[in-house]
Design a protein around this motif. Structure first.
Motif, PDB file in Angstrom:
ATOM      1  N   ILE A 158       0.863  -1.183   0.000  1.00  0.00           N
ATOM      2  CA  ILE A 158       0.000   0.000   0.000  1.00  0.00           C
ATOM      3  C   ILE A 158       0.898   1.231   0.000  1.00  0.00           C
ATOM      4  N   ALA A 159       1.106   1.795  -1.177  1.00  0.00           N
ATOM      5  CA  ALA A 159       2.060   2.899  -1.319  1.00  0.00           C
ATOM      6  C   ALA A 159       1.625   4.150  -0.572  1.00  0.00           C
ATOM      7  N   THR A 160       0.341   4.287  -0.299  1.00  0.00           N
ATOM      8  CA  THR A 160      -0.132   5.480   0.402  1.00  0.00           C
ATOM      9  C   THR A 160       0.306   5.505   1.866  1.00  0.00           C
ATOM     10  N   MET A 161       0.975   4.454   2.323  1.00  0.00           N
ATOM     11  CA  MET A 161       1.537   4.459   3.665  1.00  0.00           C
ATOM     12  C   MET A 161       2.853   5.236   3.742  1.00  0.00           C
ATOM     13  N   GLU A 162       3.435   5.582   2.605  1.00  0.00           N
ATOM     14  CA  GLU A 162       4.726   6.279   2.629  1.00  0.00           C
ATOM     15  C   GLU A 162       4.652   7.645   3.306  1.00  0.00           C
ATOM     16  N   PRO A 163       3.637   8.469   3.055  1.00  0.00           N
ATOM     17  CA  PRO A 163       3.530   9.719   3.824  1.00  0.00           C
ATOM     18  C   PRO A 163       3.371   9.473   5.322  1.00  0.00           C
ATOM     19  N   LYS A 164       2.746   8.384   5.674  1.00  0.00           N
ATOM     20  CA  LYS A 164       2.600   8.027   7.090  1.00  0.00           C
ATOM     21  C   LYS A 164       3.949   7.693   7.708  1.00  0.00           C
ATOM     22  N   ILE A 165       4.782   6.979   6.965  1.00  0.00           N
ATOM     23  CA  ILE A 165       6.147   6.676   7.424  1.00  0.00           C
ATOM     24  C   ILE A 165       6.921   7.972   7.633  1.00  0.00           C
ATOM     25  N   ALA A 166       6.833   8.871   6.667  1.00  0.00           N
ATOM     26  CA  ALA A 166       7.542  10.142   6.770  1.00  0.00           C
ATOM     27  C   ALA A 166       7.040  10.962   7.956  1.00  0.00           C
ATOM     28  N   ALA A 167       5.724  10.946   8.185  1.00  0.00           N
ATOM     29  CA  ALA A 167       5.159  11.681   9.317  1.00  0.00           C
ATOM     30  C   ALA A 167       5.614  11.084  10.641  1.00  0.00           C
ATOM     31  N   LEU A 168       5.730   9.759  10.697  1.00  0.00           N
ATOM     32  CA  LEU A 168       6.228   9.111  11.908  1.00  0.00           C
ATOM     33  C   LEU A 168       7.676   9.508  12.177  1.00  0.00           C
TER      34      LEU A 168
END
Length: 240
Positions: A158-168
């Protein structure tokens, strides 16, 4: 805010899931993974309740422990991890990953993992916001961002998790958290990690990359797969 001294840069770690392995020869499979150069081995523990699948009990992991010296991490995809903590640490798992969604008193559970002498980590499903772990960063050495919905191997990333990784990563940086050990907090991703997707996850800030089905599909063998995934991740990794 944590005012401890700066921590060492996080390094890329390639972590196989043993779900695609031959369950009839798991000890040999663990030895082969270590020989291939992996940094640790992940055991996907599923209870058929929190996720719709059943996998490894502590006795199976304990039987495999003498076959490899690399770190074992147990990813506890279970509805009630508290009664299981002692058994999985006793089986030889040096890190236990607790799902934030699975437990009512997350702070207490993570503290108990540390009392047992293991490293504590916390995982969040794709739909779970990073706020769920904001107040336990001082208790963990790693946060796992799921890039699939847990329960089965071989799912699409799920590529849309990448902004979540960056936010973390930004949350960890802003809080100045050095984690439970003081050595910094790793960010792990699990789900759909392959040669095509590992760069995006690493560029977003993940440094611990779990690969299962894709790693086992390398025709050139496990060692080539580990080296290729590591090279791609290191080329893309954004440390800060």
């Amino acid at each position: 805010m944590n005012t401890s001294s700066p921590t060492a840069p996080r390094s890329i770690q390639i972590v196989p899931s043993v779900l695609p392995a031959d369950f009839a020869r798991l000890g040999e499979e663990c030895a082969a993974l270590e020989a291939a150069g992996v940094d640790r081995i992940q055991w996907d523990v599923m209870d058929g309740v929190f996720v719709p699948n059943l996998t490894f009990g502590p006795d199976v992991i304990a039987a495999c422990r003498p076959h490899a010296s690399v770190m074992f991490e147990a990813h506890l995809m279970v509805a009630d991890p508290d009664p299981m903590l002692d058994a999985y640490v006793g089986a030889g798992c040096e890190m236990l990953i607790i799902h934030a969604e699975s437990i009512t008193h997350l702070h207490r559970t993570l503290s108990r993992v540390a009392e047992l002498g293991a490293q504590a980590a916390v995982a969040i499903n794709p739909s779970t916001p990073i706020d769920a772990v904001a107040h336990v960063l001082d208790l963990v050495d790693m946060v796992l961002v799921m890039t699939v919905n847990p329960g089965f191997g071989g799912q699409a990333y799920i590529a849309t998790m990448e902004p979540k990784i960056a936010a973390l990563q930004q949350l960890i940086s802003v809080n100045g958290s050095a984690g439970a050990s003081g050595a910094g907090i790793d960010i792990e991703v699990d789900g759909g990690i392959s040669a095509e997707t590992i760069g995006g996850a690493a560029a977003a800030g993940a440094n611990v990359l779990v690969s299962g089905s894709a790693l086992y599909r390398y025709e050139e063998g496990l060692a080539h797969g580990v080296a290729d995934l590591r090279c791609r991740a290191e080329a893309a990794f954004r440390a800060e």
